[in-house]
Design an enzyme around this catalytic site. Sequence first.
Site, PDB file in Angstrom:
ATOM      1  N   GLU A  28       2.851  -3.280  -7.584  1.00 15.14           N
ATOM      2  CA  GLU A  28       2.775  -1.827  -7.680  1.00 15.14           C
ATOM      3  C   GLU A  28       2.183  -1.181  -6.444  1.00 15.14           C
ATOM      4  OE1 GLU A  28      -0.120  -0.003 -10.405  1.00 15.14           O
ATOM      5  OE2 GLU A  28      -0.979  -1.994 -10.717  1.00 15.14           O
ATOM      6  N   GLU A  65      -1.971   3.772 -19.476  1.00 13.12           N
ATOM      7  CA  GLU A  65      -3.062   3.235 -18.670  1.00 13.12           C
ATOM      8  C   GLU A  65      -3.875   4.408 -18.119  1.00 13.12           C
ATOM      9  OE1 GLU A  65      -3.712  -0.172 -15.230  1.00 13.12           O
ATOM     10  OE2 GLU A  65      -2.509   1.599 -14.784  1.00 13.12           O
TER      11      GLU A  65
END
Length: 257
Positions: free
Chosen positions: A143, A240
């Site tokens: 990511e 998240e």
Amino acid sequence: MLNFTANLSLLFTEVPLIDRFKAAKQAGFNAVEIQFPYELSAAAIKNRLDEHDLKLVLFNVAADDLLQGGEGLACVPEKRDQFRQAIAQTIAYAKRLKPEVINVLPGRCLDNSRLEQYLATFKENLALAVEAFSPLNIKTVFEAVNTQDMPGFIIDSGTQMLEILKQLNHPNLFMQYDIYHMQMMGEKPEAFIAEHARKIGHIQFADCPGRGQPGTGQIDFDRVFSAIATSAYSGWVGAEYKPVGATAESLAWLKSA
């Protein structure tokens, strides 16, 4: 309809990690993810998953000192052996827990003169990871992270992720696209997801700025969730975020999504 996971590293922190599985199930989740599960044994996690009929979708390879302000693990040339040890640890957990996705955090370079060396090391380690996890039928993702929260992070845009995918060219390697981080970097997540959905292995979200739950920032999550639902993306969507207030009170978005 989107399939959501609760990130147990940030949600339900009112209770210890071992008790967050029950809390997630009671809140309406059927799947969870954990940033770093290694404070618990794989056996203990498996017991909680089975007890509460939950699926563990994702966890990360250990990242050493990244969350404490250090450079992390996957990109640091001097830590290649340590990264291999972390891969072995991840495999041991993965064989027991059978996640769909494992995330490799790139890390940061605090000496810009070494950036190219760090990028090369990361790509070597990422290639090692995807070869290690593929036989387990697990997708490997990596990511981009915004450089306001993590100065020096070596991957900070969707464009960079696409370039690495092109360079490594492995069918089991994908992006993890974090809506919060990319919004912080000025990207337009809806457009990116619509165009590149097939190259994304996992999506995470939080509102921006602040990284709280939907409704605490500026992102229109009705549009974002609709864009994901109408795209070619077929994976999970991870909550998240850092709840503003109690986690249970931050879940209005889940009831309306």
